[in-house]
Design an enzyme around this catalytic site. Structure first.
Site, PDB file in Angstrom:
ATOM      1  N   TYR A  62       9.857  12.070  20.247  1.00  0.00           N
ATOM      2  CA  TYR A  62      10.053  10.628  20.419  1.00  0.00           C
ATOM      3  C   TYR A  62       9.180  10.134  21.565  1.00  0.00           C
ATOM      4  O   TYR A  62       9.183  10.739  22.644  1.00  0.00           O
ATOM      5  CB  TYR A  62      11.524  10.290  20.707  1.00  0.00           C
ATOM      6  N   GLU A  64       8.548   6.402  22.214  1.00  0.00           N
ATOM      7  CA  GLU A  64       8.483   4.927  22.218  1.00  0.00           C
ATOM      8  C   GLU A  64       7.764   4.450  23.476  1.00  0.00           C
ATOM      9  O   GLU A  64       8.025   4.942  24.575  1.00  0.00           O
ATOM     10  CB  GLU A  64       9.891   4.341  22.189  1.00  0.00           C
ATOM     11  N   ASP A 208      -8.677  -7.941   7.644  1.00  0.00           N
ATOM     12  CA  ASP A 208      -7.965  -6.777   7.122  1.00  0.00           C
ATOM     13  C   ASP A 208      -9.022  -5.893   6.461  1.00  0.00           C
ATOM     14  O   ASP A 208      -9.442  -6.127   5.327  1.00  0.00           O
ATOM     15  CB  ASP A 208      -6.893  -7.211   6.119  1.00  0.00           C
ATOM     16  N   THR A 234      -6.195   0.604   7.315  1.00  0.00           N
ATOM     17  CA  THR A 234      -5.516   1.854   6.973  1.00  0.00           C
ATOM     18  C   THR A 234      -6.464   2.977   7.371  1.00  0.00           C
ATOM     19  O   THR A 234      -7.678   2.773   7.468  1.00  0.00           O
ATOM     20  CB  THR A 234      -5.221   1.950   5.466  1.00  0.00           C
ATOM     21  N   LYS A 237      -8.155   5.597   3.495  1.00  0.00           N
ATOM     22  CA  LYS A 237      -8.999   5.239   2.348  1.00  0.00           C
ATOM     23  C   LYS A 237     -10.376   5.892   2.554  1.00  0.00           C
ATOM     24  O   LYS A 237     -10.435   7.095   2.727  1.00  0.00           O
ATOM     25  CB  LYS A 237      -9.022   3.731   2.163  1.00  0.00           C
ATOM     26  N   ARG A 243      -2.471   9.348   6.093  1.00  0.00           N
ATOM     27  CA  ARG A 243      -1.903   8.096   5.555  1.00  0.00           C
ATOM     28  C   ARG A 243      -1.287   7.327   6.702  1.00  0.00           C
ATOM     29  O   ARG A 243      -0.238   7.715   7.232  1.00  0.00           O
ATOM     30  CB  ARG A 243      -0.849   8.426   4.501  1.00  0.00           C
TER      31      ARG A 243
HETATM   32  N1  PLP Z   1      -4.333  -4.204   3.374  1.00  0.00           N
HETATM   33  C1  PLP Z   1      -5.134  -3.929   2.346  1.00  0.00           C
HETATM   34  C2  PLP Z   1      -6.363  -4.745   2.134  1.00  0.00           C
HETATM   35  C3  PLP Z   1      -4.826  -2.886   1.471  1.00  0.00           C
HETATM   36  O1  PLP Z   1      -5.621  -2.628   0.433  1.00  0.00           O
HETATM   37  C4  PLP Z   1      -3.658  -2.129   1.701  1.00  0.00           C
HETATM   38  C5  PLP Z   1      -3.265  -1.019   0.813  1.00  0.00           C
HETATM   39  O2  PLP Z   1      -3.821  -0.703  -0.166  1.00  0.00           O
HETATM   40  C6  PLP Z   1      -2.846  -2.478   2.774  1.00  0.00           C
HETATM   41  C7  PLP Z   1      -3.210  -3.518   3.599  1.00  0.00           C
HETATM   42  C8  PLP Z   1      -1.541  -1.791   3.017  1.00  0.00           C
HETATM   43  O3  PLP Z   1      -1.677  -0.500   3.444  1.00  0.00           O
HETATM   44  P1  PLP Z   1      -0.440   0.504   3.374  1.00  0.00           P
HETATM   45  O4  PLP Z   1      -0.262   0.847   1.935  1.00  0.00           O
HETATM   46  O5  PLP Z   1      -0.864   1.649   4.232  1.00  0.00           O
HETATM   47  O6  PLP Z   1       0.742  -0.211   3.941  1.00  0.00           O
END
Ligand code: PLP
Length: 427
Positions: A62, A64, A208, A234, A237, A243
């Protein structure tokens, strides 16, 4: 092998004698990955080094808080892991600040809302059916339930982002946050345009980059980091890490985003995953990874072109990234049928709505294909031509029945290909 490996890494022997049910799933999943072609654009195959960090005792701790200011004792060692991950992440992306605690892409995105928006305020983002993401204001997500989401889409002719519409909506709605990025955008995004627009209307500019951050890490496409206030992503990918999720931002927004990740949105960080992210960031800084990222794009371009030659039209005419989106209307097959036919032949891909899709999302007129996995396996552009042939045969002439002659014939050719380019090659 040192006996201590039992405690700091994974011990499959012990697992299989104690729990053969779960050990069996681990083995059959590996067989599944090895036995077919993995073309899901959001997936990859992490290295054994990353997997080892994931299977370590750091999972127990843990912690935090943040390095040096935790709410628990005994954090001296995990502090080192997080500090290394932070240093490598900021260096990799030339960022002023990083937070490596988000558990996933969706968690990183939650932190953006938490840092910059109050319920009911407005976000401007790409619509889901045109390539956005659920967390960008979809009605079924917290983001669309608790915030006022206004969506832009793509231009009907070019099938690329409709920048005029983005401008008009930003001027009309004066959003708190403008978001660029999504899950099915094959082309590069004009970050400078978004930065200027965000400045004009007084918005935060959020990218994003979940899908394409691995290409940025490999210096294969331009980075959003110099333009955006915050970039979420993420790590599993193209990037090829565990993950999980992460974010980088300007120093100005560091405190707000750190507080939004913890304590606002999350509890204890997953220290084993953070260690695995550190390993991954080290991998991404190598020339081998840069070559990989460049090859991912070359492969995606070839796959898109070759599928197009079979009448499986790439939207926007092709791709600049790791994925392409294909319109199947010209070959008279739905996305749902294409997905099951390909699967029956040993090819894993996903149905996907195309812009202005006449079909419902669970049927869809398109498929999305990506090259991160097959490139990790060492395949190049000539294999992409073969893969396009196999997809076209399975999708156009094949069947949902794995016993169908076409499914069997394609599956045999897939087997031959993955034998030459194995996933997780045996020593
Ligand atoms: N943002 C985008 C553009 C994504 O393609 C994804 C997942 O495919 C996410 C956020 C969310 O990621 P996670 O599945 O790790 O929560």
């Amino acid at each position: 092998m040192s006996t201590d490996q039992t405690f700091y890494g994974s011990d499959f022997g012990a697992l299989s004698s104690f729990d053969p049910d779960i050990a069996g799933v681990l083995l059959s999943e590996l067989d599944r990955i090895r036995g077919g072609l993995q073309l899901i654009a959001s997936e990859n195959m992490s290295s054994p080094e990353v997997l080892t960090a994931l299977g370590s005792t750091l999972s127990n701790k843990y912690a935090e808080g943040y390095p040096g200011r935790r709410y628990y004792g005994g954090c001296s060692e995990v502090d080192k892991a997080e500090q290394i991950a932070l240093e490598r992440c900021t260096a990799l992306f030339d960022a002023e600040h990083a937070n490596v605690q988000p558990h996933s892409g969706a968690s990183a995105n939650q932190a953006v809302y938490g840092a910059f928006m109050k319920p009911g305020e407005t976000i401007l983002a790409m619509s889901l059916p045109h390539g956005g993401h659920l967390t960008h204001g979809s009605k079924v997500s917290f983001s669309g339930k608790w915030f006022n989401a206004v969506h832009y889409g793509v231009d009907k002719e070019t099938e690329n982002i409709d920048y005029d519409q983005v401008t008009a909506l930003a001027r009309e709605h004066r959003p708190k946050v403008i978001c660029a990025g999504g899950s099915a955008i094959p082309r590069l995004i004009d970050f400078e345009f978004f930065r200027n627009l965000a400045d004009e209307v007084g918005a935060i500019f959020w990218v994003d980059a979940a899908h394409f951050i691995g290409l940025v890490a490999g210096r294969a496409i331009p980075s959003p980091v110099p333009w955006a206030d915050v970039v979420t992503f993420t790590t599993h990918k193209v990037l090829r890490g565990p993950r999980s999720g992460a974010l980088v931002c300007t120093a100005e927004h560091a405190a707000a985003l750190d507080k939004a990740v913890f304590p606002m949105m999350q509890g204890g960080p997953q220290m084993h995953t953070i260690a695995a992210k550190a390993v991954n960031f080290k991998e991404c800084a190598t020339p081998e990874y840069a070559a990989y990222a460049t090859q991912v794009i070359a492969n995606a371009r070839q796959l898109a072109t070759s599928l197009g030659e079979h009448g499986i039209r790439p939207t926007t005419g092709g791709t600049d990234t790791h994925l392409s989106l294909h319109d199947l209307q010209g070959v008279g097959v739905t996305g749902a049928d294409a997905e099951v036919r390909a699967d029956a032949a040993g090819i894993v891909l996903n149905k996907n709505a195309i812009p202005f899709d006449p079909q419902k999302p669970n049927v869809a007129s398109g498929i999305r294909v990506g090259t991160p996995c097959v490139t990790t396996q060492g395949m190049g552009t000539s294999e992409m031509v073969t893969i396009a042939d196999l997809i076209a045969t399975a999708v156009i002439k094949g069947d949902a029945d794995p016993g169908h002659a076409v499914s069997q014939q394609v599956r045999a050719e897939v087997s031959e290909l993955v034998t030459r380019f194995p996933a997780y090659p045996r020593p």
